[in-house]
Enzyme design. Structure first.
Site, PDB file in Angstrom:
ATOM      1  N   HIS A  56       0.826  -1.209   0.000  1.00  0.00           N
ATOM      2  CA  HIS A  56       0.000   0.000   0.000  1.00  0.00           C
ATOM      3  C   HIS A  56       0.861   1.259   0.000  1.00  0.00           C
ATOM      4  CE1 HIS A  56      -3.868   1.976   0.797  1.00  0.00           C
ATOM      5  NE2 HIS A  56      -3.179   2.815   1.526  1.00  0.00           N
ATOM      6  N   SER A 101      -8.576   4.087  -3.108  1.00  0.00           N
ATOM      7  CA  SER A 101      -9.441   2.965  -2.741  1.00  0.00           C
ATOM      8  C   SER A 101      -9.589   2.871  -1.231  1.00  0.00           C
ATOM      9  CB  SER A 101      -8.826   1.659  -3.252  1.00  0.00           C
ATOM     10  OG  SER A 101      -7.576   1.448  -2.639  1.00  0.00           O
ATOM     11  N   HIS A 102     -10.690   2.358  -0.770  1.00  0.00           N
ATOM     12  CA  HIS A 102     -10.853   1.950   0.619  1.00  0.00           C
ATOM     13  C   HIS A 102     -11.612   0.637   0.640  1.00  0.00           C
ATOM     14  CE1 HIS A 102     -10.392   4.065   4.718  1.00  0.00           C
ATOM     15  NE2 HIS A 102      -9.247   3.966   4.127  1.00  0.00           N
ATOM     16  N   ASN A 103     -11.080  -0.313  -0.113  1.00  0.00           N
ATOM     17  CA  ASN A 103     -11.796  -1.564  -0.367  1.00  0.00           C
ATOM     18  C   ASN A 103     -11.849  -2.485   0.849  1.00  0.00           C
ATOM     19  OD1 ASN A 103     -11.821  -0.555  -2.945  1.00  0.00           O
ATOM     20  ND2 ASN A 103     -10.130  -1.831  -3.669  1.00  0.00           N
ATOM     21  N   HIS A 104     -10.686  -2.762   1.425  1.00  0.00           N
ATOM     22  CA  HIS A 104     -10.647  -3.741   2.514  1.00  0.00           C
ATOM     23  C   HIS A 104     -11.445  -3.284   3.733  1.00  0.00           C
ATOM     24  CE1 HIS A 104      -7.650  -5.577  -0.013  1.00  0.00           C
ATOM     25  NE2 HIS A 104      -7.481  -6.574   0.823  1.00  0.00           N
ATOM     26  N   GLN A 247     -10.868   2.360  10.907  1.00  0.00           N
ATOM     27  CA  GLN A 247     -10.938   3.601  11.657  1.00  0.00           C
ATOM     28  C   GLN A 247     -12.361   4.142  11.654  1.00  0.00           C
ATOM     29  OE1 GLN A 247      -9.465   2.842   8.903  1.00  0.00           O
ATOM     30  NE2 GLN A 247      -7.450   3.759   8.670  1.00  0.00           N
ATOM     31  N   SER A 320      -5.684   6.742  13.340  1.00  0.00           N
ATOM     32  CA  SER A 320      -6.790   7.598  13.758  1.00  0.00           C
ATOM     33  C   SER A 320      -6.991   8.675  12.697  1.00  0.00           C
ATOM     34  CB  SER A 320      -6.468   8.265  15.095  1.00  0.00           C
ATOM     35  OG  SER A 320      -6.477   7.307  16.124  1.00  0.00           O
ATOM     36  N   GLN A 321      -8.255   8.998  12.460  1.00  0.00           N
ATOM     37  CA  GLN A 321      -8.585   9.890  11.353  1.00  0.00           C
ATOM     38  C   GLN A 321      -8.471  11.360  11.745  1.00  0.00           C
ATOM     39  OE1 GLN A 321      -9.974   8.632   8.016  1.00  0.00           O
ATOM     40  NE2 GLN A 321      -8.444   7.302   8.921  1.00  0.00           N
ATOM     41  N   ASN A 539      -3.647   5.515  -7.323  1.00  0.00           N
ATOM     42  CA  ASN A 539      -3.547   4.577  -6.219  1.00  0.00           C
ATOM     43  C   ASN A 539      -3.603   3.165  -6.796  1.00  0.00           C
ATOM     44  OD1 ASN A 539      -6.094   3.311  -4.148  1.00  0.00           O
ATOM     45  ND2 ASN A 539      -3.988   3.412  -3.511  1.00  0.00           N
TER      46      ASN A 539
END
Lengths: 762, 228
Positions: A56, A101-104, A247, A320-321, A539
């Protein structure tokens, strides 16, 4: 190197071979680390290497392939390698944009996974000094017949919506596709587009020895530790246990962070800013230092945490966001703090820029990390895996569906009722698409169009990928994704000027997957060169695998275009009865890989239509020129479902239109010897259907001829609530447009609501 | 020139749109931060849309305690015009400047779409430039927009000509009586769920919303309630 001062932190486990493997480092990679350090790494150092050398963060399997993308051109201000790409518009304005992406995370926790995906991409854009003005989402799920898929779909849409709606950035477009290949591994790609004055551009490059690193925004908690590594492994039955690693997003804090960051950038008090995104503090600090060629020293004991007792390892790797790492000029710390506190957030000095090139972390007096900074980022091994096409693919491309007697009218109804092709109104009504009062063309058309406030011009945006084409022929599929995005942008009247991409594939360690990846990228590169739309970043998301195998290869293209005069905007739906219809491009009746085969005949096979890039270039140029001369009343590109679906969509009209319009077309001249299915549903590229005032018809045809674009007058727009009519060589097909409209707009809500009432009954 | 204070809560996100539209209508519009207690001699006040304090509890529930709201209350008590749009409407209800409440939409999801609206009264500072009964289209974008009130309040709203806007053919949130906007008894405080500031420019294909802001500017200097 002098004798290391690195000491283990009390309570940290000893670094054993077992622990190394749990951190997803290979024996070879671990050997490199020990050679680099001249010793065994500490636990915190192991965590850092694991994160930064994950796929990643390091792009270790994709870098050599990505290097082949064209990245330069007259609009490019910032190419790949920064938080977002930047293209020059005009009058000093520029556009910053990126897709990610934020697939997982979305696979195990759809609401928060999607929400934090939206948050992350927003931060990538506003850390360039750009104000986010639009979001798009490219989403892929398994079929809606499955309850888990409906749950994921509903959760992702709500997560994306709640986040963007709260921050106040309109979600103006995107795509949603449903196919069995995404059943346990949905794809959630979010794109953000921002506007800035080119002079306000700031890069994430640390500089100035003695300058102060400050943590801005939310406190650091234990959530999301090792998110980057999680994103670099396959989903398994155990992935559900990863839920705590997802998160949690707080869009209200994001909005404050956005305003504070833009004010900080405008103030001149800071030299660099970066989101603490994947791999959190570790990647943001190490990458900023490496870009600036400096060292940094951080004291994790100074980082504001949510709970007491967090170790350096946890603080370094927390995801943490809503946190930013800022490099403040050393005499401006108080000014930075004042701006941040005005926005009701905190800014805390946690370290400084050094001249020794080391990436050093201490916790109070104890040095827990000391790694040569440049080598940490740059010495990650690069792999060029074996690439071989799957043995069954050549046969699949030759395969044809069994002969069918499907009635063409029923086939069109079936396509309009297919969730992948039907209206996504159910989705976009949950997204605020008009906040910021700049949306000229919102969701539901080809590309979306956003005006640039206080100027005459506008930007067009679109995301596209037909994964069925990529699956069947990755090279042509890669080309097709770029070509379709360019057509969508050009249909609004805007000239395509550049792309970002989100490359979603299975494990690169599988030769057939790596073949898909390499060939799709080659297709994207060739198409971007031909269309003069350089790649500004993006990405790579590998390891989109589940026990059922890799996902369908899905390289999503996010394209941006420039419309010089916003009043020349062209919509995709027919506007006036009596307007002339002109079909642009050649119709050859190519059905391989088509939606007709896939959704009507249930055969995912055949060679997808080849893309002739010079033809695409001429079509794009023509659409842009014709819009500038105000010749067109509407323009809609032909893609999935071919001419019949494009005509039906243009008739059906916008979601809140008073009613559909009919159309009368005579296709006999174009059809020649083509079979009906190929004529109506063939997916030959390089085509669009335009409508124009009858008195402009000859001018449109003449201009197309001059531009080298084949053009045929095929009929006229009909009355409100009228019929859609195709006169073919040996039959005539007529369909009522109110019925088509009903089918198209209710396909998804019918499935979601029927399921909801069934679930309630169960 | 009319002075218009646009109140910014930390989570306001339609503040810039309201400011721009007010200026285009000819007002001297400026921001007032939620911690300020001084409206700087405002002739009119706008509470814009957004998520004032994140609104995780209930839309507008915390905003009503912010320092600026005391000043808004005083301005309203003296008959000064106040317009709440979307979240601003929610804040006005929570603060007691308008009766009733805005509940979760009946379909429970956020709804973003254009709606046709009927202007039920031209007797407010924000609708005086419309003809009574005029119809226009503006977007709604909210999760909590279902207007509810006690039977007494509803009767008073209808009988006293205090329903300002009504959804015409689609009620997007299940609001009682299709109510999209109301005025207080003194008619100077108005709350509406739709966003007129998003349809106030011909380049966006619809400029009908500008009339809300033109009404406000036209009324500058008139004593409140003077039109009755």
């Amino acid at each position: 190197m002098s004798t290391s001062r690195v000491e283990p932190f009390p309570g940290d486990p000893p670094v054993t071979d077992d622990l190394v493997r749990q951190h997803h480092l290979t024996d070879d990679e671990y050997a490199r680390i020990k050679t680099m350090l001249g010793r065994t790494p500490s636990f915190a150092e192991l965590g850092i290497f694991s994160a930064l050398w994950s796929e990643h963060c390091s792009y270790k399997h994709s870098r050599p392939v990505l290097k082949r993308f064209p990245t330069e051109g007259r609009h490019v201000v910032q190419g790949p390698g920064e938080n977002a790409g930047v293209l020059r518009l005009r009058d000093g304005w520029a556009v910053a944009f990126k897709i990610e992406s934020h697939n997982h995370p979305s696979a195990v926790e759809p609401y928060q996974g999607a929400a934090t995906g939206a948050g992350g991409i927003l931060r990538d854009v506003f850390t360039m000094g750009a104000r986010p003005v639009a979001m798009l989402n490219s989403l892929r799920f398994g079929p809606l017949t499955d309850a888990r898929n409906r749950y994921l779909f509903g959760g992702v849409v709500k997560g994306v919506g709640d986040y963007g709606n709260c921050v106040g950035v309109p979600t103006v477009g995107g795509e949603v596709d449903f196919a069995p290949g995404y059943s346990t591994n949905p794809l959630v790609n979010a794109m953000c587009v921002g506007l800035l004055k080119e002079t306000d551009l700031i890069r994430a490059s640390a500089s100035g020895v003695g300058n102060i690193l400050m943590s801005v925004g939310a406190r650091t908690g234990r959530d999301g530790i090792h998110g980057a590594s999680f994103a670099s492994e396959e989903l398994t039955a155990e992935s559900e246990a990863r839920r705590p690693q997802v998160q949690v997003g707080d869009p209200f804090t994001e909005k404050l962070l956005l305003e504070a960051s833009l004010e900080l950038i405008g103030s001149g008090h800071i030299v660099a800013i970066q989101d603490m995104g994947a791999a959190g503090l570790t990647s943001s600090s190490a990458e900023m230092a490496a870009r600036g060629g400096v060292g940094v020293e951080i004291d994790t004991a100074k980082v504001p945490t949510r709970e007491a007792g967090m170790t350096p390892y946890e603080i370094l790797l927390s995801e943490s966001q809503e946190r930013m790492l800022v490099v403040a000029r050393q005499d401006r710390v108080e000014q930075v703090r004042a701006i941040v506190e005005k926005w009701e957030l905190t800014a805390v000095p946690i370290g400084h820029v050094t001249d020794d090139g080391m990436y050093r972390v201490r916790h109070g007096d104890r040095v827990v990390v000391e790694i040569p900074g440049a080598r940490l980022v740059e010495d990650c091994p690069v792999y060029e895996p074996e690439a071989t096409e799957g043995a069954e693919m050549a046969g699949l491309r030759r395969l044809e569906p069994p002969a069918s007697r499907m009635d063409p009218a029923d086939a069109l109804r079936t396509l309009l009722d297919t969730p992948s092709l039907a209206s996504k109104q159910w989705v976009y009504e949950q997204y605020d698409s008009t906040v910021q009062a700049s949306t000229i063309i919102g969701p539901g058309g080809d590309g979306a169009l956003i005006r640039v406030p206080d100027t005459a011009f506008a930007i067009a945006v679109s995301t596209d990928c037909n994964s069925r084409y990529v699956f069947l022929d990755p090279y042509e599929g890669g080309k097709a994704a770029v070509a379709e995005a360019a057509r969508n942008v050009a249909c609004t009247g805007a000239r395509p000027i550049g792309i970002t991409n989100c490359l979603n594939f299975g494990s690169p360690e599988r030769p057939d997957v790596f073949f898909q990846f390499r060939e799709a990228c080659r297709g994207i590169a060739d198409a971007c060169r031909a269309l003069d739309t350089p790649v500004t970043g993006g990405n790579v998301s590998f390891y989109n695998e589940s026990p059922a195998g890799p996902v369908d290869p899905t390289p999503v293209i996010g394209m941006v275009g420039l419309l010089d005069d916003a009043t020349h905007a062209v919509g995709s739906h027919f506007r006036r009865p009596g307007d002339a219809l002109v079909l642009l491009g050649d119709t050859r009746g190519h059905l391989g890989g088509s939606s007709y085969w896939a959704h009507v005949l249930h055969t995912r096979a055949g060679a997808p239509p080849p893309v002739d890039l010079p033809v695409e270039r001429r079509l794009v140029d023509f659409l842009v020129d014709a819009a500038r001369e105000s010749l067109l009343a509407s323009a809609h590109d032909l893609s999935d479902g071919g001419l019949a679906l494009a005509l039906a969509e243009a008739c059906i009209g916008a979601p809140y239109a008073e009613g559909p319009l009919g159309a009368k077309t005579d296709l006999r001249e174009i059809q020649g010897s083509l079979a009906t299915a190929g004529m109506l549903f063939g997916e030959d590229h390089g085509r669009a259907i335009v409508s124009c005032a009858p008195e402009f018809k000859d001018r449109v045809l003449a201009a197309a001829k001059r531009a080298g674009v084949p053009a045929h007058a095929i009929g006229t727009v009909g009355e409100k609530l009228g019929r859609l009519e195709f006169v073919l060589r040996d039959s005539t097909i007529r369909l009522g447009t109110p019925e088509l409209r009903e089918t198209y707009y209710t396909a998804i809500p019918r499935r979601m609501e029927a399921a909801a009432s069934q679930d309630a009954a169960d | 020139m009319m002075r218009v204070a646009v109140v910014r809560f930390p989570g306001s996100n339609c503040d810039a749109d309201a400011l721009r539209t007010a200026r285009e209508a000819g007002a001297d519009a400026y921001y007032v931060w939620h911690r300020d207690r001084d409206l700087q001699q405002a002739d009119a006040v706008i509470l814009p849309g957004g998520f004032a304090y994140g609104d995780y509890l209930r839309a507008g529930a915390i905003a009503r305690f912010s320092p600026v709201m005391a000043a808004v209350q005083a301005h309203a008590d003296q008959g000064g015009p106040v317009l709440g749009i979307c979240n601003g409407f929610q804040v006005l209800c929570e603060a007691g400047l308008l009766p009733g409440a805005l509940m979760r939409n009946d379909r429970l999801t956020f709804v973003s779409r254009p709606v046709r609206l009927r202007v039920e009264t031209d007797d407010t500072p924000f609708t005086s430039a419309f003809e009574r009964g005029a119809i226009f289209t503006a977007p709604v974008a909210h999760g909590e927009g279902r207007y509810v009130a006690s039977p007494d309040v509803l009767r008073a709203l209808e009988e006293e000509d205090r329903v300002v806007l009504r959804y015409l053919d689609v009620n997007p949130n299940g609001a009682t009586n299709g109510i999209a906007g109301i005025a207080n008894a003194e008619r100077n405080v108005v709350g509406i769920m739709p966003h007129p500031e998003r349809v106030a420019d011909p380049v966006l294909g619809n400029a009908e919303g500008a009339k809300v802001f033109e009404s406000m500017v036209k009324r500058a200097g008139l004593p409140m309630g003077g039109a009755r």
